[in-house]
Design an enzyme around this catalytic site. Structure first.
Site, PDB file in Angstrom:
ATOM      1  N   SER A 197       0.807  -1.223   0.000  1.00 35.55           N
ATOM      2  CA  SER A 197       0.000   0.000   0.000  1.00 35.55           C
ATOM      3  C   SER A 197       0.843   1.278   0.000  1.00 35.55           C
ATOM      4  O   SER A 197       0.329   2.350  -0.308  1.00 35.55           O
ATOM      5  CB  SER A 197      -0.927   0.017   1.220  1.00 35.55           C
ATOM      6  OG  SER A 197      -0.175  -0.045   2.416  1.00 35.55           O
ATOM      7  N   ASP A 211      -2.109   8.647   7.799  1.00 35.67           N
ATOM      8  CA  ASP A 211      -3.058   7.855   8.589  1.00 35.67           C
ATOM      9  C   ASP A 211      -2.276   6.950   9.535  1.00 35.67           C
ATOM     10  O   ASP A 211      -1.091   7.201   9.781  1.00 35.67           O
ATOM     11  CB  ASP A 211      -4.023   7.072   7.677  1.00 35.67           C
ATOM     12  CG  ASP A 211      -3.313   6.030   6.819  1.00 35.67           C
ATOM     13  OD1 ASP A 211      -2.123   5.755   7.067  1.00 35.67           O
ATOM     14  OD2 ASP A 211      -3.955   5.482   5.900  1.00 35.67           O
ATOM     15  N   HIS A 214       0.468   5.136   6.895  1.00 35.66           N
ATOM     16  CA  HIS A 214       1.134   5.648   5.691  1.00 35.66           C
ATOM     17  C   HIS A 214       1.589   7.096   5.816  1.00 35.66           C
ATOM     18  O   HIS A 214       0.865   7.923   6.380  1.00 35.66           O
ATOM     19  CB  HIS A 214       0.170   5.538   4.499  1.00 35.66           C
ATOM     20  CG  HIS A 214      -0.406   4.169   4.333  1.00 35.66           C
ATOM     21  ND1 HIS A 214      -1.670   3.849   4.758  1.00 35.66           N
ATOM     22  CD2 HIS A 214       0.126   3.041   3.820  1.00 35.66           C
ATOM     23  CE1 HIS A 214      -1.897   2.562   4.499  1.00 35.66           C
ATOM     24  NE2 HIS A 214      -0.827   2.055   3.930  1.00 35.66           N
TER      25      HIS A 214
END
Ligand SMILES: *[C@@H]1O[C@H](CO)[C@@H](O)[C@H](O)[C@H]1NC(C)=O
Length: 423
Positions: free
Chosen positions: A58, A387, A390
């Site tokens: 991600s 967040d 990340h």
């Protein structure tokens, strides 16, 4: 007379309004120009390499999970809130704006919108580069299964195989040779491993790996498979391969929220040490009930120590493959030193918040990740983390700049990506 005065007054107001608008627009424009990244300023910059292919999780995914059944998706607002072309539909990046590979592509001279997600790319884009990365993915096939569907490293490499086969399937031997030659000049970025720890080894309620392996044996098993996949890329024509190490994931807001307080976070089940993941309309918490609390109040050093073993092995793997594979040029990116720099020099970079997500819920904004339509922090450039997991685009810019242009042996071994591109 009155009318004339009114007209003059109106004209004056209009004049003043235009002036103010002009000043504001100019100021905005200047601000944009100032804040704009180098690649956009130099519109005519030449592409340093013909193509770029990306593999990872991600941290670099740009939408490959959008259409699969997965909790590891970011195609909802406010994700992408600062991404220039995301006005119509959120593109699926796990950050507020650009990822590290977006910025690297820009530094390499690729023009926006940079390298497209494989899942959404058109065939005529294949030769210029594709992003195969997938949120929740790891080196191990089972990693991230707690979050649903995704493409593990082996799948991503198979996707590239299909693309490479198609690109080199030219009927003429000349065309085939030319394409194979071109694939050897591309940059291959591979960033894997975070989820093998976060969404596997350190999730003992869901995975057995922590019982089956000690940290050294686990790292060795990961690296054996990783090395196998790099060899496949090499066999398919890859030569310039960037291998990104794992950052200090014991220090991300998600871990800080877990270790620095034992009380249950809001809106979660169990004793609350699990992963909070949001998808539009649902919030779920999974696993992690029996996590041991760290004595260190700053980061989870148990995770950081395991990561250190893995990173050391990854660097050795890069050195070994550089010796073993003729013509291969692998570069190792030290994400730990890069991350440390962000925190140590936070003030210099304009960061005021180093331990909290800009968007999220609970302690450190790290207990539940950024929810659909949640209002993020106002000034994203002051946060290292977007967040629970990340970095922000602001942090990604610094990380990418260091990978691209650092002095030899600093963040990039044996040399930086700028040099790799010119070889
Ligand atoms: C990258 O590394 C090379 C040496 O390997 C160095 O000459 C160069 O200044 C570094 N930075 C950039 C942006 O090229």
């Amino acid at each position: 007379m009155g009318n004339q005065q009114d007209d003059r007054h109106r004209l004056l107001l209009l004049h003043r309004w235009l002036l103010i608008t002009l000043v504001v627009v100019t100021a905005l424009h200047m601000h944009t120009a100032e804040a704009a990244p180098a690649p956009e300023k130099k519109k005519q910059q030449k592409q340093m390499v013909p193509c770029m292919y990306i593999f990872g999780d991600s941290l670099v995914d740009n939408g490959n999970n959008n259409n699969i059944l997965s909790l590891a998706r970011a195609n909802y607002r406010p994700y992408g809130v600062d991404f220039p072309s995301s006005a119509a539909s959120p593109p699926g990046r796990f950050t507020n704006g650009r990822t590290v590979v977006d910025i690297l592509a820009g530094l390499l001279g690729f023009q926006p919108p940079f390298i497209p997600a494989h899942a959404m790319a058109a065939q005529d884009e294949y030769a210029r580069g594709l992003n195969f990365a997938s949120g929740a993915a790891g080196v191990r096939p089972e990693t991230g299964n707690n979050l649903g569907g995704h493409y593990p490293l082996a799948d991503q490499v198979e996707h590239f195989r299909a693309v490479a086969d198609q690109l080199t399937s030219s009927s003429s031997p000349e065309g085939k040779k030319k394409m194979t030659n071109q694939l050897g000049k591309c940059i291959y970025y591979v960033g894997m491993g975070s989820n093998d720890y976060l969404n596997n080894y350190f999730m003992p309620d869901y995975y057995s790996t922590a019982r089956d392996y000690d940290p050294a044996a686990y790292a060795a098993a990961l690296l054996q498979e990783y090395s196998r996949q790099i060899n496949v890329l090499y066999d398919l024509g890859a030569r310039k391969i960037v291998v990104a190490g794992v950052g200090q994931i014991g220090c991300i807001p998600y871990e800080l929220a877990r270790i620095n307080d034992g009380s249950p976070p809001p809106n979660t089940v169990g004793n609350g040490a699990g992963i909070g993941i949001a998808v539009p309309g649902i919030t779920i918490s999974l696993g992690g009930a029996n996590r041991r609390r760290s004595n260190n109040n700053v980061c989870n050093e148990e995770i950081n120590n395991a990561i250190a073993i893995y990173n050391k092995g990854l660097l050795s793997m890069v050195k070994r493959l550089n010796r073993q594979l003729p013509g291969a040029k692998l570069v190792f990116l030290d994400a730990v030193s890069g991350g440390r720099d962000l925190v140590v020099n936070a003030g210099k970079y304009g960061f005021t918040v180093v331990d909290k997500g800009c968007c999220g819920v609970g302690r450190n904004n790290g207990q539940i990740t950024c929810l659909p339509m949640q209002r993020p922090c106002e000034d994203r450039s002051q946060y290292i983390f977007w967040d629970a997991f990340h970095p922000t685009e602001a942090a990604n810019r610094i990380i990418a700049a260091r990978a691209f242009g650092s002095a030899p042996g600093n963040d990039a071994y044996p040399f930086n990506i700028s040099r790799l591109a010119t070889l």
